[in-house]
Design an enzyme around this catalytic site. Structure first.
Site, PDB file in Angstrom:
ATOM      1  N   GLY A 210     -12.786  -1.195 -10.081  1.00 34.01           N
ATOM      2  CA  GLY A 210     -11.747  -2.167 -10.429  1.00 34.01           C
ATOM      3  C   GLY A 210     -11.357  -2.024 -11.888  1.00 34.01           C
ATOM      4  O   GLY A 210     -11.695  -1.034 -12.532  1.00 34.01           O
ATOM      5  N   ASN A 211     -10.626  -2.992 -12.408  1.00 35.17           N
ATOM      6  CA  ASN A 211     -10.256  -2.958 -13.823  1.00 35.17           C
ATOM      7  C   ASN A 211     -10.147  -4.389 -14.363  1.00 35.17           C
ATOM      8  O   ASN A 211     -10.308  -5.348 -13.619  1.00 35.17           O
ATOM      9  CB  ASN A 211      -8.954  -2.163 -14.036  1.00 35.17           C
ATOM     10  CG  ASN A 211      -7.800  -2.761 -13.256  1.00 35.17           C
ATOM     11  OD1 ASN A 211      -7.389  -3.882 -13.520  1.00 35.17           O
ATOM     12  ND2 ASN A 211      -7.287  -2.023 -12.275  1.00 35.17           N
ATOM     13  N   HIS A 212      -9.870  -4.498 -15.671  1.00 33.98           N
ATOM     14  CA  HIS A 212      -9.929  -5.799 -16.338  1.00 33.98           C
ATOM     15  C   HIS A 212      -8.668  -6.654 -16.207  1.00 33.98           C
ATOM     16  O   HIS A 212      -8.588  -7.702 -16.821  1.00 33.98           O
ATOM     17  CB  HIS A 212     -10.164  -5.601 -17.847  1.00 33.98           C
ATOM     18  CG  HIS A 212     -11.510  -5.057 -18.173  1.00 33.98           C
ATOM     19  ND1 HIS A 212     -12.657  -5.711 -17.831  1.00 33.98           N
ATOM     20  CD2 HIS A 212     -11.881  -3.923 -18.810  1.00 33.98           C
ATOM     21  CE1 HIS A 212     -13.693  -5.002 -18.251  1.00 33.98           C
ATOM     22  NE2 HIS A 212     -13.248  -3.913 -18.845  1.00 33.98           N
ATOM     23  N   SER A 213      -7.676  -6.194 -15.449  1.00 30.17           N
ATOM     24  CA  SER A 213      -6.415  -6.955 -15.411  1.00 30.17           C
ATOM     25  C   SER A 213      -6.648  -8.395 -14.922  1.00 30.17           C
ATOM     26  O   SER A 213      -7.327  -8.619 -13.923  1.00 30.17           O
ATOM     27  CB  SER A 213      -5.430  -6.246 -14.480  1.00 30.17           C
ATOM     28  OG  SER A 213      -4.275  -7.015 -14.354  1.00 30.17           O
ATOM     29  N   ALA A 278      -2.064  -3.556 -12.248  1.00 23.94           N
ATOM     30  CA  ALA A 278      -2.830  -2.429 -12.779  1.00 23.94           C
ATOM     31  C   ALA A 278      -3.395  -1.705 -11.558  1.00 23.94           C
ATOM     32  O   ALA A 278      -4.388  -2.137 -10.961  1.00 23.94           O
ATOM     33  CB  ALA A 278      -3.944  -2.935 -13.678  1.00 23.94           C
TER      34      ALA A 278
END
Ligand code: CTP
Length: 418
Positions: A210-213, A278
């Site tokens: 995943g990512n920090h968005s 993102a």
């Protein structure tokens, strides 16, 4: 205008949602604003004067005949930097539209030359009544911002349009208006699709890439578009817990491929598509059907996950438009989170990216060093297909959203004129 230490008037008219005004007052006082609460007499049937005085730290009256020596019915409006009325009942809308000054709140609004934001709350029948709609149209034509009511549970068992948006949403929108951005109906009847959040690409049943968005910028875009009159659909991958904007439909997805499938189905009906999500560039080639256990490592104790590239949704949309599957009039906007390096600036990378993607506008944020992800503020620049650059100065995500939509609306207008 300086967004701190403003004189904010919170008007409260007599509906059950008056209790939500307490949180709105708190929101402004905590931001450093000097708040004066002006309820109607009817509002005091729902929340007592003492509550409003304690929350605002200022005396409260409803009548033009209280403290006549202070000429309050004129001074409060004259000194206000922002007037927000929440809830605004059908009766209050009618009185303001008629230019009445029969209590302190109506008189204050009549005097005020600062931005005025009315947040209606009433039963659906009252909201949809032609009399109320005509009053709303009159108020908007005079430059007063009338927010769209939310859909949802009303007093009692009924649901529909007429609910007061949440206090945090009203405060965010009022700050946009007081910063000089418009929430007039410039997107009336337009269909807007906004993707947001970070996609999650499964590794096994419990893990993902995943990512920090946070999804905040996408939600802010959707909210501003909805209050400018658009019919909005949000396609949301993982986000922080965020309040859905009034009236917007939210479709939740997980992976990039799921997002692509939903977006491509909806795209032909849209006037504006904003890819604020993102999207993960890669996903594991294979998703383990059972949880990966320790002890199955290969060479040197390492466990390898083979990645394959995800489809580029944004580029795919531009290709669909070129192929005629999406109207040529549909505006397509991308986002880019860039960092400059020794060789190239963030702007160089943004120029290369808009050329590669083929979209009409690209909003570029500089990331890194604790910038942007999950923060309440944003900044950056917009670049168009011709390479023109517009600075987007630092502001709340709602202010940035308003500026991005201004640019999209201008682009749509320019396309229509050519
Ligand atoms: N995007 C997309 N599909 C992808 C990746 C990105 O639609 N598979 C969209 C994003 O929603 C965003 C824009 O493309 O609007 C730019 O995203 P970014 O990750 O910066 O682009 P990439 O093509 O992945 O470029 P980079 O190689 O710099 O990561």
């Amino acid at each position: 205008m300086d967004q701190k230490n403003r004189n904010v008037v919170v008007g409260v008219s007599g509906g059950i949602a008056a209790y939500k005004a307490c949180h709105l007052i708190r929101n402004f006082t905590e931001a450093g604003d000097n708040v004066k609460v002006v309820p109607t007499e009817a509002a005091l049937n729902f929340v007592g004067k003492a509550t409003f005085e304690a929350l605002s730290g200022n005396p409260v009256s409803t009548s033009v005949f209280d403290a006549v020596d202070e000429v309050r019915h004129v001074h409060i409006g004259q000194n206000a930097d922002l007037v927000v009325v929440a809830p605004a009942t059908a009766d209050l809308l009618a009185r303001v539209a008629a230019g009445r000054a029969d209590d302190l709140l109506a008189a204050t609004i009549l005097v005020a030359t600062c931005p005025v934001v009315l947040a209606p709350a009433m039963h659906t029948e009252m909201w949809e009544n032609p009399a109320t709609q005509a009053n709303v149209a009159t108020l908007r034509s005079r430059g007063i911002t009338v927010l769209a009511p939310a859909h949802g549970r009303l007093t009692g068992k009924d649901t529909g349009a007429g609910r007061l948006p949440e206090p945090e949403q009203i405060a965010d929108l009022a700050r946009v208006v007081s910063a000089g951005e418009s929430l007039q109906q410039s997107l009336a009847d337009k269909r807007v699709l906004v993707t947001t959040g970070g996609t999650r690409e499964a590794i096994d049943p419990v893990r993902f890439i995943g990512n920090h968005s946070s999804g905040r910028q996408g939600y802010a875009l959707a909210e501003i578009a909805a209050h400018r009159g658009a019919r909005v659909t949000i396609v949301a991958a993982a986000t922080e817990k965020l309040l859905p904007p009034s009236g917007a439909e939210v479709i939740s997805v997980r992976s990039a491929r799921e997002m692509q499938s939903v977006v491509c189905d909806l795209a032909p009906d849209m006037d504006i598509i904003v890819m604020a999500a993102a999207v993960a560039d890669f996903r594991p080639e294979e998703v383990a059907t059972t949880k990966m256990k320790k002890g199955h490592e290969t060479e040197g104790g390492l466990r390898h996950i083979q990645l394959v590239e995800n489809p580029d949704i944004l580029k795919g949309l531009v290709e669909l438009r070129e192929a005629g599957d999406i109207s040529l009039a549909t505006s397509i906007v991308g986002f880019a989170a860039e960092t400059g390096d020794d060789q190239y600036s963030a702007l160089d990378y943004a120029r290369a990216k808009i050329a590669k993607k083929g979209c009409d506008l690209l909003m570029c944020n500089e990331v890194g060093d604790d910038k942007v992800f999950g923060k309440p503020e944003n900044e950056g620049f917009l670049i168009d297909a011709l390479g023109n650059v517009t600075e987007i100065p630092v502001g709340t995500k709602h202010q940035v959203a308003a500026r991005i939509l201004d640019a999209v609306e201008k682009l749509t207008l320019d396309t229509a004129l050519n």
